[in-house]
Each structure stands twice: as structure tokens, then as C-alpha cells.
Design a protein around this motif. Structure first.
Motif, PDB file in Angstrom:
ATOM      1  N   LEU A   1      42.206  33.491  44.154  1.00 34.30           N
ATOM      2  CA  LEU A   1      41.720  32.984  42.885  1.00 34.30           C
ATOM      3  C   LEU A   1      40.439  32.204  43.120  1.00 34.30           C
ATOM      4  CD1 LEU A   1      45.119  31.748  41.433  1.00 34.30           C
ATOM      5  CD2 LEU A   1      43.927  33.869  40.892  1.00 34.30           C
ATOM      6  N   GLY A   2      39.448  32.460  42.323  1.00 38.40           N
ATOM      7  CA  GLY A   2      38.163  31.813  42.515  1.00 38.40           C
ATOM      8  C   GLY A   2      38.100  30.446  41.869  1.00 38.40           C
ATOM      9  N   ASN A   3      37.205  29.608  42.370  1.00 39.87           N
ATOM     10  CA  ASN A   3      37.059  28.254  41.852  1.00 39.87           C
ATOM     11  C   ASN A   3      35.691  27.997  41.228  1.00 39.87           C
ATOM     12  OD1 ASN A   3      39.631  27.514  42.494  1.00 39.87           O
ATOM     13  ND2 ASN A   3      39.088  26.441  44.383  1.00 39.87           N
ATOM     14  N   THR A   4      34.890  29.040  41.025  1.00 37.78           N
ATOM     15  CA  THR A   4      33.643  28.822  40.306  1.00 37.78           C
ATOM     16  C   THR A   4      33.972  28.562  38.835  1.00 37.78           C
ATOM     17  OG1 THR A   4      33.312  31.138  39.679  1.00 37.78           O
ATOM     18  CG2 THR A   4      32.504  30.447  41.862  1.00 37.78           C
ATOM     19  N   PRO A   5      33.104  27.903  38.116  1.00 37.15           N
ATOM     20  CA  PRO A   5      33.389  27.649  36.695  1.00 37.15           C
ATOM     21  C   PRO A   5      33.708  28.914  35.902  1.00 37.15           C
ATOM     22  CG  PRO A   5      31.559  26.295  37.422  1.00 37.15           C
ATOM     23  CD  PRO A   5      31.885  27.210  38.562  1.00 37.15           C
ATOM     24  N   ASP A   6      32.977  30.009  36.162  1.00 37.63           N
ATOM     25  CA  ASP A   6      33.238  31.251  35.419  1.00 37.63           C
ATOM     26  C   ASP A   6      34.602  31.827  35.777  1.00 37.63           C
ATOM     27  OD1 ASP A   6      30.861  31.102  34.091  1.00 37.63           O
ATOM     28  OD2 ASP A   6      29.794  32.505  35.417  1.00 37.63           O
ATOM     29  N   GLU A   7      34.929  31.847  37.061  1.00 38.69           N
ATOM     30  CA  GLU A   7      36.233  32.382  37.491  1.00 38.69           C
ATOM     31  C   GLU A   7      37.368  31.526  36.942  1.00 38.69           C
ATOM     32  OE1 GLU A   7      35.172  34.360  41.831  1.00 38.69           O
ATOM     33  OE2 GLU A   7      35.308  32.174  41.643  1.00 38.69           O
ATOM     34  N   PHE A   8      37.206  30.233  37.009  1.00 44.59           N
ATOM     35  CA  PHE A   8      38.256  29.339  36.520  1.00 44.59           C
ATOM     36  C   PHE A   8      38.452  29.519  35.015  1.00 44.59           C
ATOM     37  CE2 PHE A   8      40.263  25.459  35.119  1.00 44.59           C
ATOM     38  CZ  PHE A   8      41.122  25.127  36.154  1.00 44.59           C
ATOM     39  N   ARG A   9      37.331  29.615  34.276  1.00 45.12           N
ATOM     40  CA  ARG A   9      37.417  29.774  32.819  1.00 45.12           C
ATOM     41  C   ARG A   9      38.096  31.098  32.467  1.00 45.12           C
ATOM     42  NH1 ARG A   9      33.829  31.903  28.870  1.00 45.12           N
ATOM     43  NH2 ARG A   9      34.202  30.966  26.793  1.00 45.12           N
ATOM     44  N   GLN A  10      37.766  32.159  33.200  1.00 44.82           N
ATOM     45  CA  GLN A  10      38.385  33.457  32.911  1.00 44.82           C
ATOM     46  C   GLN A  10      39.889  33.404  33.141  1.00 44.82           C
ATOM     47  OE1 GLN A  10      36.929  36.297  31.536  1.00 44.82           O
ATOM     48  NE2 GLN A  10      39.121  36.714  31.326  1.00 44.82           N
ATOM     49  N   ASP A  11      40.314  32.773  34.253  1.00 47.59           N
ATOM     50  CA  ASP A  11      41.745  32.663  34.522  1.00 47.59           C
ATOM     51  C   ASP A  11      42.435  31.768  33.493  1.00 47.59           C
ATOM     52  OD1 ASP A  11      41.591  34.319  36.687  1.00 47.59           O
ATOM     53  OD2 ASP A  11      41.477  32.722  38.175  1.00 47.59           O
ATOM     54  N   MET A  12      41.730  30.757  33.044  1.00 48.36           N
ATOM     55  CA  MET A  12      42.310  29.879  32.038  1.00 48.36           C
ATOM     56  C   MET A  12      42.509  30.630  30.717  1.00 48.36           C
ATOM     57  SD  MET A  12      40.994  26.083  30.989  1.00 48.36           S
ATOM     58  CE  MET A  12      41.648  25.270  29.521  1.00 48.36           C
ATOM     59  N   LEU A  13      41.533  31.431  30.347  1.00 48.75           N
ATOM     60  CA  LEU A  13      41.678  32.224  29.125  1.00 48.75           C
ATOM     61  C   LEU A  13      42.810  33.233  29.259  1.00 48.75           C
ATOM     62  CD1 LEU A  13      37.918  32.833  28.228  1.00 48.75           C
ATOM     63  CD2 LEU A  13      39.554  31.375  27.013  1.00 48.75           C
ATOM     64  N   SER A  14      42.946  33.838  30.423  1.00 50.78           N
ATOM     65  CA  SER A  14      44.046  34.786  30.635  1.00 50.78           C
ATOM     66  C   SER A  14      45.391  34.090  30.472  1.00 50.78           C
ATOM     67  CB  SER A  14      43.938  35.401  32.037  1.00 50.78           C
ATOM     68  OG  SER A  14      42.776  36.197  32.142  1.00 50.78           O
ATOM     69  N   ASN A  15      45.509  32.891  31.037  1.00 48.75           N
ATOM     70  CA  ASN A  15      46.761  32.148  30.894  1.00 48.75           C
ATOM     71  C   ASN A  15      47.013  31.743  29.450  1.00 48.75           C
ATOM     72  OD1 ASN A  15      47.642  32.184  33.569  1.00 48.75           O
ATOM     73  ND2 ASN A  15      46.375  30.430  34.138  1.00 48.75           N
ATOM     74  N   LEU A  16      45.947  31.399  28.748  1.00 47.49           N
ATOM     75  CA  LEU A  16      46.102  31.042  27.340  1.00 47.49           C
ATOM     76  C   LEU A  16      46.631  32.227  26.541  1.00 47.49           C
ATOM     77  CD1 LEU A  16      45.513  28.809  25.173  1.00 47.49           C
ATOM     78  CD2 LEU A  16      43.306  29.924  24.830  1.00 47.49           C
ATOM     79  N   TYR A  17      46.097  33.425  26.802  1.00 48.80           N
ATOM     80  CA  TYR A  17      46.505  34.608  26.055  1.00 48.80           C
ATOM     81  C   TYR A  17      47.894  35.095  26.476  1.00 48.80           C
ATOM     82  CZ  TYR A  17      41.507  34.880  24.930  1.00 48.80           C
ATOM     83  OH  TYR A  17      40.226  34.614  24.510  1.00 48.80           O
ATOM     84  N   TYR A  18      48.090  35.236  27.782  1.00 46.84           N
ATOM     85  CA  TYR A  18      49.271  35.950  28.272  1.00 46.84           C
ATOM     86  C   TYR A  18      50.472  35.064  28.578  1.00 46.84           C
ATOM     87  CZ  TYR A  18      45.668  39.514  28.879  1.00 46.84           C
ATOM     88  OH  TYR A  18      44.633  40.400  28.662  1.00 46.84           O
ATOM     89  N   ARG A  19      50.234  33.785  28.816  1.00 52.05           N
ATOM     90  CA  ARG A  19      51.363  32.919  29.157  1.00 52.05           C
ATOM     91  C   ARG A  19      51.666  31.908  28.064  1.00 52.05           C
ATOM     92  NH1 ARG A  19      49.955  31.522  35.429  1.00 52.05           N
ATOM     93  NH2 ARG A  19      52.058  30.640  35.482  1.00 52.05           N
ATOM     94  N   ARG A  20      50.647  31.534  27.290  1.00 53.74           N
ATOM     95  CA  ARG A  20      50.897  30.651  26.150  1.00 53.74           C
ATOM     96  C   ARG A  20      50.975  31.433  24.848  1.00 53.74           C
ATOM     97  NH1 ARG A  20      53.150  25.975  26.164  1.00 53.74           N
ATOM     98  NH2 ARG A  20      51.990  25.269  24.339  1.00 53.74           N
ATOM     99  N   GLY A  21      50.467  32.653  24.842  1.00 50.29           N
ATOM    100  CA  GLY A  21      50.588  33.500  23.670  1.00 50.29           C
ATOM    101  C   GLY A  21      49.743  33.055  22.489  1.00 50.29           C
TER     102      GLY A  21
END
Length: 806
Positions: free
Chosen positions: A12-32
Motif C-alpha cells: 500500500l502506498g503512502n503518497t497523498p494520491d495513493e492514500f486518498r485513493q485507498d481512502m475513497l475505496s474504503n469509503l465506497y466498499y467498506r462503509r457503503g
């Protein structure tokens, strides 16, 4: 990331773009949900999951490296862990703070508002839990394979509120909205028995429990700082057995009766330290302690068997630290597992037990050295009582052989106290069944071996050691005080001090730099302004600790009343002060609750009086915890460590305050002695009787009223309380001091008040005070929990690091 068996995981990447993308994925797929409809709670939990994913990746690497190494593990058994808020720490340790802040801002959220939603786990109360959390942090930072074991309390200890100045206990439903940092493992339950009877089959004892509950585990990640290692703390939650729901009763409308067995089972992990003033409450505490050790030992045995099959290797692969007497039932429980379930002979099993366990004693108070009624323990854990009797027989045989004819010694050392009530002495069992017993400060260990545990030290002198407590500089400087932390790093030119606290000594050279001293004063002033509980220019006088008569919050309060009376009389020549109290009293400890009530009554009088405005203010924020401590500690100018000498084991609050530049006023008690030795007597305000003098005074015909009659200011302060000057509150406190004064508050009053005059004099010279403050921080490097863990490794655990590739 390459793991064993050819498995690879995506890094998992720690650049701002990578972190933001993973955060959005979690928002969509894990928080619904989506960014447009996400609440602040959605944002917090999504952020937590995104950070947790990165730590989980490191955890996978850690587990693989530790499995391959097959090292000696350190297992820490503790009734409590005061971990504190997790978000900011995990952001720091994962190196994602900047990326997370940018991601939140890009989604329209303010990082500080999201951070405020982070609820600290309600798993601890005081110094015992804070130390446990710091040691886990340092174990991971030093790459030591370790697991902490505890109980996942549904409601913590309690949430403190004040109602008309009285402490009111409310449920602390800390996990009401779930805990995004937690990994539940409901399929990995352990079965725990209670009551029943013991049979004998084929020459082997078999315990047939009369009641069974389940221990459901979950774990939190414990990352190290500046390393890839991530250990865990595994927490057990009590669950009812499937057969506990009575459908017949439910169908008959007997709804409460239908679930009573489930309620009884789940009460075990409901709250930390259930009130033991009743027989039922005491039995629940005993159940809780056995539940912890039963679940944990089975898990430890499971871990051992992952790579080992020879029981002879168990002691060399396993170091279990018993944090105080709460988990000491682990000793007879491991004997039961080895003898009754694994078929080892008694001597072989006892040898393994003694190799495996070590015990930290945290007290000198006789009432804190736990005992359990023989009848209760025998009813709840019949096989364990049999085992304790057998251990006792072996102990007493050794004592009689070593000290023939010394009947009194035999009686004192027995695991069974015969009069007036037959009790099992858990501290005696702890020392008997372990490799090493350690105290937690030099004075504490000296007093343990010369008084409380002297007989055992006479028998086994090589089985005692001192390991002075320490605190995590990451939690209690870097996170708690970012202003001081940044100034330290700027002054030293690096931040390596976060993992080598001895490097703080480099600050000494900066005490002669007028610009640095001014910056230091401004950082402290800013911390006081942020706290918002008094004038930032006033001396912040702080006493934050669990309420107990021996800690002598009542002495601090008498000083406050004396200052107030000087103001009212027009004779006040002190500096402006804000006196801040923080802490909780045990729900059944009425004397401590009376002191809290009186403090709030005095605060109401002082703060409402125009005569005291600008000179004296008393603050007592409710529900003291790590979150609140992280605001108070950086703001403190004066650290109150005023327990009666010979009663405090060590203290850790004294270390946190010293590291943040607070000067200490204190007795020669606990780790105060070591703090004074290191920061210098000129940078410490000493007062009061030392331990031998306090013991001698208590042993004689001590008359507290002699001090009352001899000291006009003391008499005036106590008379004000007795006359009802503070809303009619405090008669019980005054009567206790005048009639008993068990902790010599009145004997130390004058010395204390005079030492406080020295504090005033020092505060008036702000430049010199700042120099003293910097020197306190510079010379406090010894009090790192990293050093504490290193001492444990060298003297007790003998475990070695397992490096994890980054």
C-alpha cells in the motif's frame, strides 16, 4: 510483499494520491457511502480503516518473520491497558499523517474535527494500565516478539461526572459505534469453566465445571516507532454458551429468566474492576481474573505448538509477565493444563511453570496485595485450590528445611492465611511460582525486599530485581506536546531522541541560549492557553492521579485553603496560581470520594470570590483519561508528587510531567528519588518525612492533633472545613485527618507549605525557572519505557529482537 509459502500481498502506498485513493475505496466498499453523503463519523472510520490497512500489512510481515524465527516470546498479562486515542499515534507510526490530512481536506473535512471523534479504548484506569501500554509500545519499537493479553471491557471502568461536586459514575460505552481499530475473531473462542467438582480417572484428576462461558478474542495492532514491527494486544470478551438461552422460558413470557445465564456470563467482561464491596462483586472479580488467564494461557499454548512439540522447550520459548497480582491464577492454571490435560508429572510441570512466569509487584499497600477467601476460590475453582495446596506444601517444606524451627516464618510465608479468615495470598503465590519478582523503582524494590516480601527475599535473594518504570516518549512528548517536541528536535538538530531518550541531554547546552529559553517559555504558555483552564501567565500547579488517601490530594487541598485564607486576610505574597486536580476515585472508596467532593466545594468558593481573582483559581475537569492528560501535561509548570514516603511504588505521571518540563514538588517516595537524583536537587522541591522517618512516626504514638494545635495556619484551614465554610462539605475529611491521619498529612503540612513558598520564589525569576524546566527535560532520558523494556530483557525475559524487513 513476499510472505512465506509464496504468498504475495500488494504493498500500500503512502503518497497523498495513493492514500486518498485507498481512502475513497474504503469509503465506497467498506462503509457503503460516498463523499457527497459521508458524515464526519464515516470519514473518521474510513480514515481509521485506511491507516489500519497499512499497519496490517506490516503486521503480516511481522508475523511471517516471527514464525520463521521461532523466538522466545514475551507475553504480558495485565488486567488493564490504558492505550489512549489510537488515530494520531497510528498516523505517526505509519508515516501517513501528512497524506491523511491532505486526503481529508480534499474530501471537505477538517482533520482536527475528525481526530476529535477518536474515542480511546476503555480498557484501563491508572498507572498500571498506562505502564502496560507503554511497555507494549516499546516492545514493538525494539522489535521484540510480544503479545499483550487483557480483557475487552464493554464499559471500561466508568465515565466520571460531577453532580453538586460529588463524583457520579456513568457507563463508559466507549465502543458504542464500534471500534475501527479492532480485529474481531469470533471463530477462535476459548472455553472457560467455573464451579463444578473434581473427579479422578485412571489416576489423573479431571475437573468437571458446573458452568461454562466462552472467551471471544479480538486484537488491536501495536506498531513500533521507526520499525516495521507490529505486535498485537489480544483482548477477551465473555460470551454465553449457545445453550444458555432458554427458549422454553422465553416462549412462556419469562423473558428476563430466559437470558439470565447469558447475562451472568457476559457480566465477566462488562466493566473493569467491578465493585468488590459485596460478596457477589468480589466473586465477579475472581471470575474475571480467571477468565483472563484461562483464555490467555490456552492461546499461548496454541502459539507454542505452531512451531514446537517438546514441552521441555516451553520455558525457553515463553516468558510470561504477570502485571501485579490480578493474573496470578495463571500459575495454578498452567499447572492444571500441564498435569491434568497434557499428562506431565508434577515436578516436570512445576519446573516449566517456574521457568515461564515472572511477577511485577506494584504496591506496598497490604490491602493491594490481593487475597481470596479459601471457600470462595474452592467453590469457583475447585481444582485450582487443590493445586494451590500442593504448591504450598512444597513451599513450606523448603522453608522448614532452610529455617528449621522458625514457625512464625512458616506462617507468614504460607500461601494460606489461617486467621481470622482463611485466605489465599496471591502475592505469596506469585513469588513462589515465578523465576523473578521485580519492583518498579529503587526505593520500592528495597522496601519490598526488606518489609513486605522480606521472608521470600531471605529464601531466594537471587529471584528479586528492580526495573524502574518508564513512559513512552512518543505518546507523552511527541503526541501530547507537539510544541515541546518540535522545539526539542529543532534544538538538537534531529528527532532521534524519540527512540534514544538519553539524547535529550544535548538540551543542557541550550540552557545558556536566551532565544531558546524564550521559545521554551512561549511553548509552555501556549500549552496553557490551549488548555483554557486558567491564566496562561499564572503558575500551572498540577496534581493528576488516581484518588487515594496515601497520594494525599488532601494535603494539596489544605495548601489551597491556606493560600485562599491568606488572600482573604490581605496577607498573600505568593504568585498567581492555577491549581488543577484530575483523577477518579474507586466507586466503593468513600473516603476518596469525600476528598473529591471537598475539592469541588473549595473550588466553587475560591473561583466565585472576587478577592481571589487573578491570584488563585482551582480547576477540576471531570473524567481524567489519556485524552485529557495529553492536554494537561504539556501545560504543567509544577508537578505534585506528594504521597507519604514509602507508599508509592513508582509513579509514571511524575515521569511524564518531568519530560515535559514541569518541576516536581515531592517527597522521597517511589521514582521521585530517581527523578531528583537525575535532574539535580536544585531543580526539585523536596519536602516532608523520608520513608524511615514516616515509618518510625507511624509506629509510635502519633497524635495528629499535636500538629493541629501547633500550627496556626493548619488549624485555620481545618477549622474552616469543620465550620462548614465550604458549603458544609468536608466534615468526614477533617475528622479523618484529626483522628487518624493514617498517611501523615498533618505531619508534613508545614514542610510542604514552606516548600511551596520556595516554588513562588523560583517562579518569580522566570529566566531561571525556564532553565530549571529545560534541565528537567534534558536529564529525564532514563525514564523512557524503551530503557525499562531493555532492563526487563537483560534481567528477566532474555528475549531477543526479530528484525522485520521494511
Amino acid at each position: 510483499m513476499d510472505l512465506r509459502n509464496g504468498v504475495e500481498l500488494r504493498s500500500l502506498g503512502n503518497t497523498p494520491d495513493e492514500f486518498r485513493q485507498d481512502m475513497l475505496s474504503n469509503l465506497y466498499y467498506r462503509r457503503g457511502t460516498t463523499v457527497e453523503s459521508a458524515s464526519a463519523q464515516d470519514a473518521y472510520e474510513t480514515l481509521a480503516l485506511t491507516v489500519r490497512d497499512r499497519l496490517a500489512e506490516r503486521r503480516a510481515r511481522t508475523a511471517a518473520a516471527q514464525y520463521e524465527s521461532n523466538p522466545r516470546w514475551v507475553y504480558y498479562l495485565s488486567a488493564e491497558y490504558l492505550l489512549g486515542p489510537q488515530l494520531e499515534q497510528n498516523l505517526l507510526y505509519s508515516g501517513t499523517s501528512e497524506a491523511a490530512h491532505k486526503a481529508l481536506e480534499a474530501c471537505g473535512f477538517k482533520p482536527e474535527e475528525i481526530a476529535a471523534l477518536d474515542v480511546e479504548p476503555g480498557l484501563g484506569n491508572g498507572g498500571l494500565g498506562r505502564l502496560a501500554a507503554c511497555l507494549l509500545d516499546s516492545l514493538a519499537t525494539l522489535d521484540i516478539p510480544a503479545v499483550g493479553y487483557g480483557i475487552r471491557y464493554d464499559l471500561g471502568i466508568f465515565r466520571q461526572e460531577f453532580q453538586d461536586g460529588r463524583q457520579i459514575e456513568r457507563p463508559d460505552d466507549w465502543a458504542f459505534q464500534g471500534d475501527p481499530w479492532e480485529f474481531p475473531a469470533p471463530d477462535d473462542v476459548q472455553t472457560v469453566g467455573f464451579y463444578g467438582h473434581v473427579d479422578e480417572r485412571d489416576g489423573r484428576k479431571v475437573w468437571q465445571p458446573g458452568e461454562v462461558v466462552l472467551g471471544e478474542p479480538s486484537h488491536l495492532l501495536v506498531p513500533g516507532y521507526g520499525t516495521t514491527t507490529v505486535n498485537i494486544v489480544r483482548l477477551w470478551r465473555a460470551r454465553a454458551h449457545q445453550a444458555s438461552f432458554d427458549l422454553t422460558r422465553f416462549s412462556a413470557g419469562q423473558y428476563a429468566e430466559a437470558v439470565q445465564d447469558a447475562v451472568r456470563a457476559e457480566n465477566i467482561s462488562k466493566v473493569l474492576y467491578p465493585d468488590d464491596s459485596t460478596a457477589a462483586g468480589r466473586e465477579l472479580r475472581l471470575k474475571q481474573q480467571y477468565f483472563l488467564v484461562s483464555c490467555s494461557l490456552r492461546d499461548i499454548v496454541r502459539r507454542f505448538r505452531l512451531r514446537n512439540s517438546d514441552w521441555d522447550a516451553f520455558g525457553s520459548k515463553t516468558a510470561i509477565q504477570l502485571n501485579d497480582t490480578h493474573p496470578v491464577l495463571a500459575i495454578p492454571e498452567l499447572m492444571r493444563l500441564l498435569v491434568d490435560e497434557e499428562g506431565l508429572d508434577w515436578d516436570h510441570a512445576w519446573s516449566l511453570v517456574r521457568q515461564t512466569f515472572n511477577y511485577t509487584c506494584h504496591t506496598l499497600l497490604p490491602e493491594a496485595l490481593e487475597t481470596w477467601p479459601v471457600d470462595m476460590l474452592g467453590r469457583l475453582l475447585p481444582r485450582h485450590l487443590e493445586i494451590i495446596y500442593l504448591i504450598n506444601a512444597g513451599l513450606l517444606e523448603e522453608v522448614r528445611s532452610r529455617f528449621p524451627g522458625d514457625i512464625d516464618r512458616v506462617r507468614r510465608m504460607s500461601l494460606i492465611q489461617e486467621t481470622p479468615e482463611r485466605l489465599v495470598r496471591m502475592a505469596n503465590l506469585a513469588v513462589t511460582g515465578t523465576t523473578m519478582t521485580n519492583g518498579v523503582a529503587e526505593l520500592h524494590t528495597q522496601l519490598l525486599t526488606s518489609t513486605v516480601l522480606r521472608d521470600f527475599h531471605d529464601l531466594w535473594p537471587s529471584r528479586f530485581a528492580n526495573v524502574t518504570n518508564g513512559v513512552s516518549p512518543r505518546r507523552f512528548v511527541r503526541l501530547a506536546s507537539p510544541g515541546i517536541s518540535a522545539l526539542i528536535s529543532s534544538g538538537l538538530g534531529h528527532d532521534r531522541w524519540l527512540t534514544d531518550l538519553s539524547l535529550l541531554s544535548g538540551l543542557e547546552a541550550l540552557t545558556g541560549d536566551a532565544s531558546f529559553r524564550e521559545q521554551w517559555r512561549e511553548v509552555k504558555r501556549s500549552a496553557k492557553a490551549a488548555l483554557g483552564l486558567g491564566d496562561p501567565g499564572a503558575l500551572m500547579d498540577v496534581m493528576i492521579k488516581r484518588f487515594h488517601e496515601y497520594k494525599r490530594q488532601q494535603l494539596k487541598l489544605l495548601h489551597v485553603i491556606t493560600l485562599y485564607q491568606r488572600i482573604k486576610a490581605g496577607g498573600y505574597d505568593g504568585v498567581p496560581r492555577t491549581v488543577l486536580f484530575g483523577g477518579k476515585a474507586a466507586p466503593a472508596y468513600q473516603a476518596a470520594k469525600n476528598i473529591i467532593h471537598l475539592i469541588n466545594a473549595v473550588a466553587a468558593a475560591v473561583n466565585a470570590d472576587p478577592a481571589a481573582a487573578g491570584l488563585l483559581r482551582v480547576a477540576f475537569p471531570a473524567n481524567y483519561n489519556i485524552t485529557l492528560a495529553e492536554h494537561i501535561i504539556p501545560a504543567a509548570d509544577l508537578s505534585e508528587q506528594i504521597s507519604m514516603a514509602g507508599k508509592e511504588a513508582s509513579g509514571t505521571g511524575n515521569m511524564k510531567l518531568t519530560l515535559n518540563g514541569a518541576l516536581t514538588i515531592g517527597t522521597l517516595d517511589g521514582a521521585n528519588i530517581e527523578i531528583r537524583d537525575r535532574v539535580g536537587a536544585d531543580n526539585f522541591f523536596l519536602f516532608g518525612l523520608d520513608a524511615p522517618a514516616a515509618l518510625a512516626l507511624r509506629s509510635g504514638p502519633y497524635q495528629p492533633r499535636d500538629h493541629y494545635h501547633a500550627d496556626d495556619e493548619l488549624r485555620a484551614a481545618l477549622d474552616a472545613i469543620r465550620s462548614g465554610a465550604f458549603g458544609g462539605v468536608g466534615h468526614d475529611v477533617a475528622a479523618s485527618l484529626l483522628d487518624r491521619d493514617e498517611y501523615l498529612t498533618l505531619a508534613d503540612y508545614r514542610s510542604y507549605v514552606d516548600a511551596q513558598a520556595g516554588v513562588d520564589a523560583a517562579w518569580r525569576d522566570q529566566d531561571h525557572w525556564t532553565t530549571m524546566s529545560i534541565l528537567n527535560t534534558a536529564r529525564a532520558g532514563f525514564f523512557s519505557s524503551d530503557r525499562t523494556v531493555t532492563d526487563y530483557l537483560d534481567r528477566i525475559w532474555h528475549a531477543t529482537p526479530v528484525r522485520v524487513e521494511g
